[in-house]
Each structure stands twice: as structure tokens, then as C-alpha cells.
Design a protein around this motif. Structure first.
Motif, PDB file in Angstrom:
ATOM      1  N   GLN A 202       2.411  40.734  70.251  1.00  0.00           N
ATOM      2  CA  GLN A 202       3.014  41.480  71.361  1.00  0.00           C
ATOM      3  C   GLN A 202       1.889  42.118  72.156  1.00  0.00           C
ATOM      4  OE1 GLN A 202       5.408  44.193  69.167  1.00  0.00           O
ATOM      5  NE2 GLN A 202       6.405  42.498  68.122  1.00  0.00           N
ATOM      6  N   PRO A 203       1.866  41.906  73.485  1.00  0.00           N
ATOM      7  CA  PRO A 203       0.781  42.419  74.304  1.00  0.00           C
ATOM      8  C   PRO A 203       0.590  43.923  74.159  1.00  0.00           C
ATOM      9  CG  PRO A 203       2.263  41.036  75.599  1.00  0.00           C
ATOM     10  CD  PRO A 203       2.868  41.163  74.242  1.00  0.00           C
ATOM     11  N   ALA A 204       1.693  44.656  73.933  1.00  0.00           N
ATOM     12  CA  ALA A 204       1.594  46.126  73.879  1.00  0.00           C
ATOM     13  C   ALA A 204       1.078  46.628  72.530  1.00  0.00           C
ATOM     14  CB  ALA A 204       2.953  46.745  74.161  1.00  0.00           C
ATOM     15  N   ALA A 205       1.074  45.732  71.537  1.00  0.00           N
ATOM     16  CA  ALA A 205       0.698  46.172  70.188  1.00  0.00           C
ATOM     17  C   ALA A 205      -0.779  46.545  70.133  1.00  0.00           C
ATOM     18  CB  ALA A 205       0.991  45.051  69.196  1.00  0.00           C
ATOM     19  N   ALA A 206      -1.105  47.440  69.201  1.00  0.00           N
ATOM     20  CA  ALA A 206      -2.506  47.807  69.006  1.00  0.00           C
ATOM     21  C   ALA A 206      -3.280  46.563  68.562  1.00  0.00           C
ATOM     22  CB  ALA A 206      -2.594  48.886  67.941  1.00  0.00           C
ATOM     23  N   GLN A 207      -4.586  46.560  68.832  1.00  0.00           N
ATOM     24  CA  GLN A 207      -5.426  45.435  68.446  1.00  0.00           C
ATOM     25  C   GLN A 207      -5.321  45.186  66.929  1.00  0.00           C
ATOM     26  OE1 GLN A 207      -8.036  43.654  70.426  1.00  0.00           O
ATOM     27  NE2 GLN A 207      -8.030  42.395  68.588  1.00  0.00           N
ATOM     28  N   PRO A 208      -4.851  44.030  66.530  1.00  0.00           N
ATOM     29  CA  PRO A 208      -4.766  43.768  65.084  1.00  0.00           C
ATOM     30  C   PRO A 208      -6.167  43.549  64.507  1.00  0.00           C
ATOM     31  CG  PRO A 208      -4.168  41.819  66.307  1.00  0.00           C
ATOM     32  CD  PRO A 208      -4.441  42.881  67.324  1.00  0.00           C
ATOM     33  N   PRO A 209      -6.303  43.680  63.181  1.00  0.00           N
ATOM     34  CA  PRO A 209      -7.630  43.461  62.611  1.00  0.00           C
ATOM     35  C   PRO A 209      -8.075  42.010  62.762  1.00  0.00           C
ATOM     36  CG  PRO A 209      -5.978  43.758  60.874  1.00  0.00           C
ATOM     37  CD  PRO A 209      -5.297  44.034  62.174  1.00  0.00           C
ATOM     38  N   SER A 210      -9.382  41.820  62.895  1.00  0.00           N
ATOM     39  CA  SER A 210      -9.940  40.470  62.808  1.00  0.00           C
ATOM     40  C   SER A 210      -9.929  40.066  61.344  1.00  0.00           C
ATOM     41  CB  SER A 210     -11.368  40.455  63.346  1.00  0.00           C
ATOM     42  OG  SER A 210     -11.361  40.872  64.691  1.00  0.00           O
ATOM     43  N   LEU A 211     -10.161  38.787  61.104  1.00  0.00           N
ATOM     44  CA  LEU A 211     -10.013  38.281  59.745  1.00  0.00           C
ATOM     45  C   LEU A 211     -11.214  37.430  59.344  1.00  0.00           C
ATOM     46  CD1 LEU A 211      -8.012  37.816  57.297  1.00  0.00           C
ATOM     47  CD2 LEU A 211      -7.233  35.770  58.517  1.00  0.00           C
ATOM     48  N   LEU A 212     -11.724  37.685  58.140  1.00  0.00           N
ATOM     49  CA  LEU A 212     -12.631  36.739  57.488  1.00  0.00           C
ATOM     50  C   LEU A 212     -11.866  36.216  56.288  1.00  0.00           C
ATOM     51  CD1 LEU A 212     -15.386  35.342  57.293  1.00  0.00           C
ATOM     52  CD2 LEU A 212     -16.127  37.170  55.786  1.00  0.00           C
ATOM     53  N   PHE A 213     -11.499  34.951  56.347  1.00  0.00           N
ATOM     54  CA  PHE A 213     -10.622  34.362  55.341  1.00  0.00           C
ATOM     55  C   PHE A 213     -11.415  33.372  54.503  1.00  0.00           C
ATOM     56  CE2 PHE A 213      -7.583  31.087  54.006  1.00  0.00           C
ATOM     57  CZ  PHE A 213      -6.618  31.872  53.397  1.00  0.00           C
ATOM     58  N   ILE A 214     -11.499  33.650  53.218  1.00  0.00           N
ATOM     59  CA  ILE A 214     -12.289  32.819  52.324  1.00  0.00           C
ATOM     60  C   ILE A 214     -11.400  31.823  51.611  1.00  0.00           C
ATOM     61  CG2 ILE A 214     -13.655  32.900  50.198  1.00  0.00           C
ATOM     62  CD1 ILE A 214     -14.771  35.518  51.297  1.00  0.00           C
ATOM     63  N   SER A 215     -11.827  30.570  51.638  1.00  0.00           N
ATOM     64  CA  SER A 215     -10.984  29.541  51.036  1.00  0.00           C
ATOM     65  C   SER A 215     -11.813  28.307  50.712  1.00  0.00           C
ATOM     66  CB  SER A 215      -9.874  29.175  52.031  1.00  0.00           C
ATOM     67  OG  SER A 215      -9.063  28.154  51.507  1.00  0.00           O
ATOM     68  N   HIS A 216     -11.317  27.504  49.789  1.00  0.00           N
ATOM     69  CA  HIS A 216     -11.941  26.199  49.591  1.00  0.00           C
ATOM     70  C   HIS A 216     -11.072  25.133  50.242  1.00  0.00           C
ATOM     71  CE1 HIS A 216      -9.192  26.969  46.245  1.00  0.00           C
ATOM     72  NE2 HIS A 216      -8.859  25.710  46.456  1.00  0.00           N
ATOM     73  N   ASP A 217     -10.013  25.564  50.929  1.00  0.00           N
ATOM     74  CA  ASP A 217      -9.002  24.652  51.443  1.00  0.00           C
ATOM     75  C   ASP A 217      -9.054  24.589  52.976  1.00  0.00           C
ATOM     76  OD1 ASP A 217      -6.705  23.308  52.112  1.00  0.00           O
ATOM     77  OD2 ASP A 217      -5.488  24.241  50.555  1.00  0.00           O
ATOM     78  N   LEU A 218      -9.659  23.516  53.478  1.00  0.00           N
ATOM     79  CA  LEU A 218      -9.819  23.374  54.929  1.00  0.00           C
ATOM     80  C   LEU A 218      -8.470  23.277  55.644  1.00  0.00           C
ATOM     81  CD1 LEU A 218     -11.905  23.165  57.156  1.00  0.00           C
ATOM     82  CD2 LEU A 218     -12.139  20.735  56.678  1.00  0.00           C
ATOM     83  N   ALA A 219      -7.476  22.732  54.942  1.00  0.00           N
ATOM     84  CA  ALA A 219      -6.152  22.597  55.561  1.00  0.00           C
ATOM     85  C   ALA A 219      -5.569  23.971  55.886  1.00  0.00           C
ATOM     86  CB  ALA A 219      -5.218  21.836  54.623  1.00  0.00           C
TER      87      ALA A 219
END
Ligand code: ATP
Length: 271
Positions: A202-219
Motif C-alpha cells: 500500500q503506497p501509504a504504508a510505512a517503508q517495510p523492512p528490506s530483506l536478506l534472505f538466506i537459502s540454498h533453494d534458488l527456486a
């Protein structure tokens, strides 16, 4: 990624044990709003990279290089200063909620810790806890809050862990294989939740956190992330927008990861 200052700037980050680097001069940029997948096979150094960013490396680890969050250097800070930063900036969700949560402490008391650290008044805590649980898709707040972690399902525990991370109002969420311990259906639900929580829907929503997502699964990374960084034996071998890497991987190791993904089937749908 652009040359403008990023939310997180990691330069030449190394983690060594007995002078042997298991994370080897890693550079990483995460811009506000980005969702970056850190991918590699088991033992490639993904967890230790996240641990070094969150300042929770195990005893015996030597960390060198630079980790700047919103322009502030984190490597080498004194403990109290780090503590303050952690409760307002970078939050970690680990893969094993059962270990991350204290089995002897009620959920409400564990969820109260990051809220109090953030300065939420005691009388406001109960309402905030209910809101947090609702934001991670847990409706039965009264019962869950009074319970102990062992009385919750695996998916519920992972959502509680996510709620605890969100309670710090982080600008960056580090998620270390947060769905590994879950069955496929619950996995897909938690991934969808992670995407919703880190996407400005939602454009009005506060900036959500950025994400560093760790995985062995490229899919999974392909479904969730905007960018991907490929780690092999502690070193970055390839990086870029996820769509470009999937369409035309340059490194043979990335091609192997992609082949492995294709041989198991289509990417899991998380939307
Ligand atoms: N406490 C430790 N002491 C010595 N070596 C360690 C320690 N913790 C991790 N390592 C080594 O560092 C390397 C990187 O480990 P790390 O846990 O970061 O890999 P990973 O890519 O996250 O693997 P996985 O996907 O299996 O979790 C591995 O070779 C591991 O054996």
C-alpha cells in the motif's frame, strides 16, 4: 545496484576460525526496499555472513572488514552501542524457532522483551502484542500469548519469531532459512507472509523492512527476492537482479544451482 549509499553496505567481510577464512572478503549492498537472496550450498558461508552482519558470530570467530548500516560502522562497536542498534535496525529470524525461543518462558513474556527494549510502555504491551501476532497471521492471540513455545506448531513458532523481529521495527530483516524446518504447505505460507511483510503493497504504508534472505533453494529466492548473491566456499561468485541471473547465469556454479532447481520442478508459488 546503484552507487548511492545503501541501507546496508558490507565491504570485504571475512569470518575466520584459526586463521582460515570461511567467509572470504564478501561485498554486499542492500538498498531500501530490496529483497536480496544469499544463496549457496551447505557450508558456503551463508549463515556466518548473516551472523557477522547481526553480530552474533560464535566464539572463536574472527570478523574483519566493514558492515555499515545506514552509514554507521558496526564492526568493532562496543557491546552496548551494538545492542542499541540491533533493537532498532537489524533483526534476525533464524531457521530453528524451537532453539531461538526460550522453552520455559511464555510467548507473551518473550514478545514483551523487544517491545520494552523499543520503549513501549508496559500498559501498551498487550495491545501491541496482539497487533504483532495479527500482522504475522496469528489470530488466536490470547491463547498463543499464554502458551509456551512447545505448545505451538512449527509454523506458529516461526511466525512468533517473525513477530519478535518485527517488534523492533527493523529497517533490515535477516532471514536465515526461516522455513527449512517446516512442511511444504506451511513453508509456502510463511514465505508468502515474508514477502507481504517486506513489500510496500500500500503506497501509504510505512517503508517495510528490506530483506536478506538466506537459502540454498534458488527456486524460492526467485519467487521472493529482487536480487541474488551467489556464495561458493565463502566467496561471492555472482550477483545481480534475480530475473537476470535466472535468465542468464554467468558462473558455472550458478548454472548448477539452476539446473538442480529445474530438475526438482517449477519454483514454489509463494504469492
Ligand atoms: N563455530 C565454528 N567453528 C569452526 N568452523 C565453523 C563454525 N561454524 C561454521 N563453521 C564452518 O564455516 C563454514 C560456513 O558455515 P555456514 O554455517 O556459514 O555455512 P552455510 O552456507 O550457512 O551452510 P548451511 O546451508 O548448511 O547452513 C562451514 O565450513 C562450517 O563448517
Amino acid at each position: 545496484m546503484s552507487n548511492a549509499p545503501s541501507l546496508l553496505e558490507v565491504d570485504q567481510l571475512s569470518v575466520s576460525f584459526d586463521n582460515k577464512a570461511v567467509v572470504d572478503r564478501v561485498d554486499l549492498r542492500i538498498d531500501a526496499g530490496a529483497r536480496v537472496g544469499l544463496i549457496g550450498e551447505s557450508g558456503s558461508g551463508k549463515s556466518l555472513t548473516a551472523a557477522a552482519i547481526a553480530d552474533i558470530t560464535p566464539p572463536g570467530a574472527e570478523v574483519t572488514g566493514s558492515v555499515r548500516h545506514e552509514g554507521r560502522e558496526l564492526v568493532g562497536l562496543h557491546n552496548r552501542a551494538r545492542h542499541r542498534l540491533r533493537s532498532g535496525g537489524i533483526a534476525l529470524v533464524s531457521q530453528d524457532a524451537l532453539t531461538a525461543l526460550n522453552p520455559l518462558v511464555r510467548v507473551e513474556d518473550q514478545l514483551a522483551i523487544p517491545l520494552r527494549r523499543r520503549g513501549v510502555a508496559r500498559r501498551r504491551c498487550a495491545a501491541e502484542q496482539r497487533d504483532l501476532l495479527a500482522s504475522v497471521g496469528l489470530d488466536d492471540a490470547e491463547r498463543l500469548l499464554r502458551g509456551y513455545p512447545g505448545q505451538l506448531s512449527g509454523g506458529q513458532r516461526q511466525r512468533v519469531l517473525l513477530a519478535m523481529a518485527l517488534a523492533t521495527q527493523p529497517s533490515l530483516l535477516l532471514a536465515d532459512e526461516p522455513t527449512t524446518a517446516l512442511d511444504p504447505t506451511v513453508q509456502a505460507e510463511v514465505l508468502a507472509l515474508l514477502r507481504a511483510l517486506t513489500t510496500a503493497e500500500q503506497p501509504a504504508a510505512a517503508q517495510p523492512p528490506s530483506l536478506l534472505f538466506i537459502s540454498h533453494d534458488l527456486a524460492v529466492v526467485a519467487q521472493l527476492c529482487t536480487h541474488v548473491v551467489v556464495l561458493r566456499a565463502g566467496r561471492v561468485v555472482e550477483r545481480g537482479p534475480v530475473s537476470e541471473i535466472i535468465a542468464a547465469p554467468k558462473h558455472s556454479y550458478t548454472r548448477e544451482l539452476l539446473e538442480a532447481t529445474r530438475s526438482i520442478g517449477m519454483p514454489q508459488e509463494v504469492s
